[in-house]
Structure formats: C-alpha cells, structure tokens
Design an enzyme around this catalytic site. Structure first.
Site: not given
Ligand code: RNT
Ligand code: ZN
Length: 414
Positions: A180, A221, A254, A281, A321
């Site tokens: 990401w 992501e 996510d 996530h 997450d």
């Molecule tokens: C950020 C993403 C990512 C982070 C982590 C810490 O918006 O969600 O996944 O939260 O990598």
């Molecule tokens: Zn995330």
C-alpha cells in the site's frame, strides 16, 4: 440441558449444525496487525506517523520497545480465541545494539526475533513494506518522479519479498505481503496518468524478480483518499484491481478505503469471480478512514456473511487494520478481533441454502422475515461454547485481565 445444548436445538430448527460452525470458526485464521500496540510507530525511525493516516488519542501505556510490544501481543492473543497470524510492517525491524539499516537494505536477520516469537507460539507471519513515516516518503514513493527515490522504494519492496520468503520458509506456511502506498495529491492534479504509469513500472520491477509465488502471496491495497491526498490517489481502486488482475496477484480491499456509501460486502463476490484469492483489511471507518476498532456492526456482519458463503473460505485472507490510541490499546486489539470472530460466527450460523432458495423462488417477504428473525437467535451461547473450547474467557470477565495488566504493566510505562 446446558445453554449450549438448548441453543444447538434452536439452530437445528433452521438446519444449522452449531458444532460444525464452531469447528469451521476454529480454522479461520485472522492476520492480526501488530500496529495497534504502538500507534503505527514501529522501531526504525524516531519521527511521527505520516502517509495521510492518523491515530488519535494518548491513552497511557503504549509499547515503546520490541519487548513491550511482544508482551502486549501475548496478552491480547491470550484473550482472543483460535490460532492466528501476526501481521508485521517493515518498520518493526529489530536492530541489534546501535545498528541501523535503511529500508532498502533490510534483511531477514532484522526479523529473526519476530520469527522466534512466532515459532514459540505456533503463529504464522504476514508482512507489509512500509512506504510512510520515512524521510524519503515525504511526498511520493513508488510513483515518484525522482528516479533515486522511486528506486529506493522499489528496493525496499524487493527486500520485503525476501523477508516474506524467509517467514514462509521458517514457519512453513505462505506469507501474505501487502503493498500500500500513500502517494497522492491534495488538490486537482494536471496529470493523473504519469504517476500511475510510474507506479505500474515500479510494481513490474518488484514483481518481475524471481521469488517463490507459493510462499509469498503479494497483494495490492487500493485507497480512495488520505489526509492531504483528498483529490487523487495513485493507487485507486481501478488501478489496483486492474493491476492485480493483469499480474495474477491478490487485490486487497480495506473497508475504510471507499466512498462512505460504498460497501465492501457487496464487492467480495465480484472479486471472487475474477481472482483466485483476495485479501481484506477489516476496519471501521467513521465518517472517514478513521480506523476505529471493529464492532459487531451491520457491515462487519455482512462482510463476514460473504466470507463464509465462499466455496472455500481460505481463498479470502482476512486481516485486521485499525488503530485507536484513545483507549487501552491491548483491549482495543481484543475487542476488535473478537468482534470480527463473532461476525464470522454470525455468518456461519445463517441457513444459507434455505435463504438462497427463498431468493431463487422469489419469496422475498419470507426471505426478509427469516433473516430478521435469525438476528435474535441465541448466538451468544454458541460464542461461549466456542471460547470454552479454545480455553479463552468467554464473557466480559476477560476485561479483569486487562485491568490487572494495566495496573501491573502498562501504567509503569512512563
Ligand atoms: C492505510 C492502509 C494501510 C495501513 C497499514 C498501516 O490507509 O489502510 O493498510 O493502515 O499499512
Ligand atoms: Zn488497510
């Protein structure tokens, strides 16, 4: 008859075998994020969290060292039923006395202590390169127009693939590695395609190295916006889905990374039709991508219903997450993961054949009625049994352990 036996009988009315649901839940590993314990700070830089993500609050007792973080993880895992994975970020590298290695040069040895930790506890490990909280991440990373910076981050990701291979080999199970990047613009850009083309080129350079694809499951992501990147993100949903499909890597969704009325629960089935695996996530966005602790709310339940309806649940790599610094951080971990497991149990206790047959026959009134009636079935008794079988405190009494831990350990971290 015990409460569990009573509840089992009630569920059998709708054709649900609660013993089977419990067995299935025992075998759903959740990749639990390490970064709830210290507000996403890690050990490799002194600076603050960047990348357009934000923790808020300053509840006392944050973990400051690997030892403290490991102790907190142990406490959290002891109150979470089941066998899971620990999800690490590259900024959690552990350097021996005074040594410092920049992110493009990190090696498996910097994660040896984590591997030992995981081995001793029978946990798997997942991994994430860290493209934020670093001097070279002040604006763009894998999409940077500055060739030196872009290369630095390409090398970081490659180093992370090697570390992921090491995790998989040592722990005898695949390691999910999630990419990401926070790259984006606060305001309307003049050129949207060039940064994306550079991101694509960087990803190609990373993934074209020779690595063991059985061991390292790379995912990508997407995100619609970040703080300071409100107008444009390089790694948008369309970019990431298209890239993942074209390269045969996993897409990661996510549920904080979409427009507020979009729901990930409705996206899972589409992705399952076009991808071998997909990653999630799970978080709770409140008005924005705020990463609140997961609750047993409607969307979490709906996501979990979709997960358990999948022909093979292991196609979906579930990770947590979220990061809340305003409440006891160890409790936050436990509350969120237990809620996710409760939501999975809720999904497993749905009479899916019955419901989908009603849908097929067009009996939509009965479908609505039944879905609503099931909501007040005695799931709590099944949950208690699940915890009991996993030797974990089932009721709110687990919080007494947190009170003691706070008094004896956390409060002493000045
Ligand atoms: C950020 C993403 C990512 C982070 C982590 C810490 O918006 O969600 O996944 O939260 O990598
Ligand atoms: Zn995330």
């Amino acid at each position: 008859m015990s409460r569990y036996e009573e509840a089992k009988k009630i569920y059998s009315r709708i054709g649900i075998d609660t013993d089977k649901a419990i067995e299935t839940l025992k075998n759903i590993p959740i990749s639990i994020h390490c970064w709830q314990g210290d507000d996403v700070i890690g050990f490799d830089t002194k600076g603050s969290l960047t990348g357009g993500i934000q923790t808020t609050g300053n509840y006392p007792g944050k973990a400051r060292t690997p030892e403290e973080l490991m102790a907190d993880i142990d406490k959290a895992f002891s109150l979470i039923p089941g066998k899971h994975k620990l999800n690490l970020h590259a900024n959690y590298a552990i350097f021996e006395d005074g040594e410092f290695v920049d992110r493009d040069k990190i090696e498996p040895k910097h994660f040896k202590k984590w591997v030992e930790f995981a081995k001793e506890r029978g946990l798997g490990l997942d991994f994430n390169p860290t493209f934020f909280s670093h001097p070279k991440a002040s604006s763009f990373t894998l999409s940077s127009p500055d060739e030196e910076i872009r290369k630095f981050w390409v090398n970081h990701a490659i180093a992370c693939i090697r570390i992921s291979e090491y995790f998989a080999t040592e722990l005898n199970q695949p390691c999910v590695m999630n990419i990401w990047i926070p790259d984006g613009y606060k305001d309307i850009p003049a050129d949207r395609i060039s940064p994306r083309a550079r991101f694509k080129k960087s990803l190609d350079e990373i993934l074209d190295i020779d690595y063991d694809k059985e061991k390292v499951l790379v995912c990508l992501e997407s995100k619609v916006f970040g703080i300071g990147m409100e107008s444009y993100t390089v790694g948008s949903a369309e970019f990431c889905l298209s890239y993942a499909a074209s390269k045969g890597i996993m897409p990661l969704m996510d549920n904080g990374h979409y427009h507020p009325t979009e729901v990930v629960s409705d996206k899972i089935s589409s992705l399952l039709l076009f991808n071998k695996n997909l990653a999630l996530h799970v978080t709770r966005p409140v008005r924005w991508d705020s990463d609140h602790v997961i609750l047993l709310d409607d969307e979490t339940k709906e996501i979990c219903k979709e997960i358990v309806r999948c022909d093979d649940i292991s196609r979906i790599k579930i990770a947590t997450d979220y990061f809340d610094a305003s409440i006891n951080r160890v409790a936050a971990w436990i509350i969120g993961v237990r809620n996710l497991q409760k939501a999975l149990l809720f999904g497993l206790l749905q009479p899916n054949n019955l419901l989908s047959n009603l849908q097929l026959k067009g009996e939509l009134t009965e479908l609505m009625m039944l879905q609503e009636e099931i909501k007040t079935y005695p799931m709590g008794d099944i949950w208690e049994e699940f915890c009991k079988q996993n030797n974990v405190i089932a009721t709110e009494e687990w919080f007494n352990e947190i009170k003691t831990y706070e008094k004896e350990i956390l409060s002493k971290r000045a």
